[in-house]
Design an enzyme around this catalytic site. Structure first.
Site, PDB file in Angstrom:
ATOM      1  N   HIS A  64     -23.712  12.060  -4.492  1.00  7.03           N
ATOM      2  CA  HIS A  64     -22.344  12.013  -5.031  1.00  7.03           C
ATOM      3  C   HIS A  64     -21.657  10.681  -4.732  1.00  7.03           C
ATOM      4  CE1 HIS A  64     -20.860  13.487  -0.970  1.00  7.03           C
ATOM      5  NE2 HIS A  64     -19.880  12.668  -1.287  1.00  7.03           N
ATOM      6  N   ASP A 111     -27.968  16.985  -3.005  1.00  4.94           N
ATOM      7  CA  ASP A 111     -27.085  15.830  -2.897  1.00  4.94           C
ATOM      8  C   ASP A 111     -27.735  14.746  -2.043  1.00  4.94           C
ATOM      9  OD1 ASP A 111     -24.856  14.207  -2.998  1.00  4.94           O
ATOM     10  OD2 ASP A 111     -23.669  15.413  -1.595  1.00  4.94           O
ATOM     11  N   GLN A 202     -13.581  12.584   5.321  1.00  3.63           N
ATOM     12  CA  GLN A 202     -13.530  11.682   4.182  1.00  3.63           C
ATOM     13  C   GLN A 202     -13.958  10.274   4.597  1.00  3.63           C
ATOM     14  OE1 GLN A 202     -10.034  12.958   4.758  1.00  3.63           O
ATOM     15  NE2 GLN A 202      -9.975  14.605   3.264  1.00  3.63           N
ATOM     16  N   GLY A 203     -14.860   9.702   3.809  1.00  6.51           N
ATOM     17  CA  GLY A 203     -15.362   8.364   4.118  1.00  6.51           C
ATOM     18  C   GLY A 203     -16.669   8.370   4.872  1.00  6.51           C
ATOM     19  N   ASP A 204     -17.075   9.536   5.399  1.00  3.67           N
ATOM     20  CA  ASP A 204     -18.352   9.650   6.109  1.00  3.67           C
ATOM     21  C   ASP A 204     -19.456  10.227   5.223  1.00  3.67           C
ATOM     22  OD1 ASP A 204     -17.351   8.690   8.542  1.00  3.67           O
ATOM     23  OD2 ASP A 204     -16.563  10.650   9.062  1.00  3.67           O
ATOM     24  N   SER A 205     -19.125  10.616   4.004  1.00  6.61           N
ATOM     25  CA  SER A 205     -20.124  11.137   3.079  1.00  6.61           C
ATOM     26  C   SER A 205     -21.336  10.210   3.026  1.00  6.61           C
ATOM     27  CB  SER A 205     -19.544  11.230   1.663  1.00  6.61           C
ATOM     28  OG  SER A 205     -18.630  12.273   1.553  1.00  6.61           O
TER      29      SER A 205
END
Length: 248
Positions: A64, A111, A202-205
């Protein structure tokens, strides 16, 4: 993601409004030398996701993070070897994107993606590949693993400039499935980890969940960040070793 209810943990879609993109919550300052496989995935000049070095010219991340329409591989770059999100280290352009062919951008199933780079990393104290797991790896409920990144320190907060790290417990899939029964199934190719107050965000994906020097998970999605009873859902790397090795 941002999915069904608007709390998406990681950029993607599954509950394309109720899940939130991952960041490190409840952690502490770290250095790239402690996580030399960690990279910042950038679209243009902006940090968007994490990832991990798996060879001299390949990076593992979440599908993603790179699944966009009308985008070229060269729109992305990798910063490696720096504790700081926006400066230092090596900055290398992505040459090819290999997204799992059955990735579903609505459910975030499967994913995972491999990125091939336009040039090799120069390995050193702050840049090293992480080991891949065996395909038959078993992980026990309650075992601990580490996650690092430049994501938010709290739900819907801003990303940070300096690398953060936290240690999180593994949550067996049966328990995780009960937590997420209203969002969708937890499949064998999922792996869950985290607890109230300690998590990715958020931002660690796309970042790596690491145990004993081996990447066992890729940050995918979750409800909120470090919310009580809702661990982060990772892509279980051991289920995809053939796909990864084919493209690294």
């Amino acid at each position: 993601m941002t999915s069904v209810v608007t709390v998406v943990l990681f950029l993607g879609s599954i509950v394309a409004s109720a899940l939130a993109a991952p960041r490190i919550v409840g952690g502490k300052h770290s250095t790239i030398e402690q996580h030399p496989y960690q990279i910042s995935l950038r679209r243009g000049s902006t940090h968007t996701c994490g990832g991990s070095i798996i060879s001299a010219d390949a990076v593992l991340t979440a599908a993603h993070c790179v699944y966009y329409t009308n985008v070229e591989p060269t729109d992305f770059s990798i910063r490696a070897g720096s504790t700081l999100r926006n400066e230092g280290g090596q900055l290398i352009t992505v040459a090819q994107l290999f997204i799992h062919p059955e990735y579903d951008d609505w459910t975030l199933e499967l994913d995972i993606a491999v990125l091939k780079l336009s040039e090799n990393f120069i390995f050193g104290a702050g840049i090293q590949p992480v080991a891949l797991p065996n395909s038959n790896l078993k992980i026990s409920h309650g075992a601990v693993a580490s996650i690092a990144g430049w994501g938010s320190l709290y739900y819907q907060g801003p990303s940070v400039l300096r690398l953060q790290e936290v240690t999180v417990p593994i949550v067996e899939n049966a328990v995780c499935g009960l937590a997420y029964q209203n969002f969708g199934p937890i499949w064998p190719f999922h792996l869950c980890a985290g607890a109230h107050g300690i998590d990715a965000c958020q931002g660690d994906s796309g970042g790596p969940l690491v145990m004993d020097g081996t990447v066992i998970g890729v940050v995918s999605w979750g409800y909120g960040c470090a919310f009580n009873g809702y661990p982060t859902v990772y892509t279980r790397v051991s289920e995809f070793t053939d796909f990864i090795r084919q493209h690294m």
